[in-house]
Design a protein around this motif. Structure first.
Motif, short mmCIF file in Angstrom:
data_model
loop_
_atom_site.label_atom_id
_atom_site.label_comp_id
_atom_site.label_asym_id
_atom_site.label_seq_id
_atom_site.Cartn_x
_atom_site.Cartn_y
_atom_site.Cartn_z
N ARG A 187 -2.49 10.81 1.02
CA ARG A 187 -3.27 10.56 2.24
C ARG A 187 -4.60 9.86 1.88
O ARG A 187 -4.96 8.87 2.49
CB ARG A 187 -3.57 11.87 2.98
CG ARG A 187 -4.21 11.63 4.36
CD ARG A 187 -4.84 12.87 4.94
NE ARG A 187 -3.92 13.96 5.20
CZ ARG A 187 -3.16 14.08 6.29
NH1 ARG A 187 -3.20 13.15 7.22
NH2 ARG A 187 -2.36 15.10 6.45
N THR B 97 0.84 -1.20 0.00
CA THR B 97 0.00 0.00 0.00
C THR B 97 0.88 1.25 0.00
O THR B 97 2.09 1.19 0.25
CB THR B 97 -0.91 0.06 1.25
OG1 THR B 97 -0.05 0.19 2.40
CG2 THR B 97 -1.78 -1.18 1.38
N ALA C 170 0.79 3.56 2.26
CA ALA C 170 1.31 3.74 3.63
C ALA C 170 2.53 2.84 3.87
O ALA C 170 3.52 3.27 4.47
CB ALA C 170 0.21 3.44 4.64
N GLU C 171 2.46 1.60 3.37
CA GLU C 171 3.60 0.68 3.56
C GLU C 171 4.83 1.14 2.80
O GLU C 171 5.96 1.03 3.29
CB GLU C 171 3.19 -0.74 3.10
CG GLU C 171 2.24 -1.42 4.08
CD GLU C 171 1.54 -2.65 3.50
OE1 GLU C 171 0.96 -3.41 4.28
OE2 GLU C 171 1.56 -2.84 2.26
N ARG D 64 -5.18 8.01 -0.52
CA ARG D 64 -4.99 6.68 -1.09
C ARG D 64 -4.06 5.81 -0.25
O ARG D 64 -3.46 4.86 -0.76
CB ARG D 64 -4.42 6.83 -2.50
CG ARG D 64 -5.48 7.29 -3.43
CD ARG D 64 -4.99 8.01 -4.65
NE ARG D 64 -6.12 8.73 -5.22
CZ ARG D 64 -6.97 8.20 -6.08
NH1 ARG D 64 -6.82 6.97 -6.48
NH2 ARG D 64 -7.97 8.91 -6.51
N GLN D 65 -3.95 6.12 1.04
CA GLN D 65 -2.93 5.43 1.84
C GLN D 65 -3.12 3.91 1.91
O GLN D 65 -2.14 3.19 2.07
CB GLN D 65 -2.79 6.02 3.23
CG GLN D 65 -4.08 6.30 3.97
CD GLN D 65 -3.82 7.01 5.28
OE1 GLN D 65 -3.20 6.46 6.17
NE2 GLN D 65 -4.26 8.25 5.39
N ARG D 66 -4.34 3.43 1.77
CA ARG D 66 -4.56 1.98 1.83
C ARG D 66 -4.62 1.30 0.47
O ARG D 66 -4.85 0.12 0.35
CB ARG D 66 -5.84 1.68 2.61
CG ARG D 66 -5.60 1.71 4.10
CD ARG D 66 -6.87 1.52 4.90
NE ARG D 66 -7.16 2.67 5.73
CZ ARG D 66 -6.39 3.10 6.73
NH1 ARG D 66 -5.27 2.47 7.03
NH2 ARG D 66 -6.72 4.15 7.43
N GLN D 67 -4.42 2.11 -0.57
CA GLN D 67 -4.49 1.57 -1.92
C GLN D 67 -3.14 0.96 -2.31
O GLN D 67 -2.09 1.47 -1.92
CB GLN D 67 -4.83 2.73 -2.87
CG GLN D 67 -5.05 2.35 -4.31
CD GLN D 67 -5.60 3.55 -5.09
OE1 GLN D 67 -6.38 4.37 -4.57
NE2 GLN D 67 -5.17 3.66 -6.33
N ASN D 68 -3.18 -0.13 -3.09
CA ASN D 68 -1.92 -0.71 -3.57
C ASN D 68 -1.21 0.29 -4.47
O ASN D 68 -1.82 0.88 -5.37
CB ASN D 68 -2.18 -2.01 -4.33
CG ASN D 68 -2.07 -3.22 -3.43
OD1 ASN D 68 -1.89 -3.08 -2.22
ND2 ASN D 68 -2.18 -4.41 -4.01
#
Ligand code: ATP
Length: 234
Positions: free
Chosen positions: A125, A92, A94-95, A127-131
């Protein structure tokens, strides 16, 4: 801040970088321009410890880098935004940003810096959980820059940040580079888009087949007839 002296880099029998010397002073934007295959990426990889030189010296704030591990170089305050972004597509947003802070131990400050990256790039921000692999080209470039910022660099080495982006996005990216510089980050910028790269730089070097053939004030190079003919499509 960064001094490269008589750098020589080879790939087997290929002598990709010949006796290159360059300097980046604290607070500057320095551009390194040149055609495909001139050796720009090789120089950045050698400075950041991804490739070892055949000869020469690389000094960052007086410390020698040419035998230092890449992660230690990051810890000294140097970050690399690689060509083609090379974000981790299956992770993601964030990762990916988290990976940028891997060499840091000051985890509280890391959280603050993450917040600052999200403030600078609201799109990240959202799209923080988007791949990361599903982001648009421009968003991926912002992520690559954000990831580099997470190491809290004093100098940012950027490899072709405008590559593959539409003219409007190219403008945005160059504006971001200027803002980062105004916030105190020194920049070494590698670009094929010579016009944009020279227009925001303080100084620049022109690389041809592994050798520096011209250097100087970016404004002077921008109006130089030889540079205009060879690199500015004039
Ligand atoms: P571009 O703008 O196309 O990325 P560049 O100026 O960044 O070009 P480099 O990628 O540094 O150029 O390449 C410089 C030279 O070194 C080229 O002749 C290239 O073919 C060669 N080269 C780069 N990487 C390798 C490698 N891993 N093995 C062999 N030769 C390589």
């Amino acid at each position: 801040m960064l001094q490269v002296k008589n750098l020589n880099v080879t790939y087997g029998a290929i002598h990709a970088v010949h006796d290159v010397s360059l300097e980046v002073r604290d607070g500057e934007i320095v551009s390194l321009i040149g055609a495909n295959g001139a050796g720009k990426t090789t120089i950045l990889h050698t400075i950041t410890g991804l490739k070892r030189p055949r000869g020469g010296h690389i000094l960052f704030d007086g410390q020698s880098l040419q035998t230092m591990d890449a992660f230690k170089i990051v810890r000294l305050g140097m970050a690399h935004v690689p060509e083609g972004r090379q974000i981790f597509a299956q992770m993601t947003v964030a990762e990916n940003l988290d990976m940028g802070a891997y060499a840091r131990r000051d985890k509280e400050q890391v959280a603050k810096d993450l917040e600052a990256v999200y403030t600078r790039f609201p799109r990240l921000r959202e799209r923080q959980r988007q791949n990361a692999g599903t982001l648009s080209g421009g968003e991926q470039q912002m992520l690559a820059i954000g990831r580099a910022l997470m190491s809290k660099p004093r100098i940012l080495l950027m490899d072709e940040p405008s590559m593959g982006l539409s003219p409007l996005l190219v403008k945005d990216i160059f504006k971001i580079i200027q803002e980062l510089n105004q916030s105190g980050i020194t920049i070494l910028l590698v670009e094929q888009n010579a016009k944009m790269a020279l227009s925001i730089a303080d100084r620049a070097y022109v690389l041809e087949t592994g050798r520096i053939v011209m250097e100087g004030n970016a404004a002077d190079l921008l109006s130089d007839e030889k540079v205009k003919k060879a690199y500015l499509g004039a």
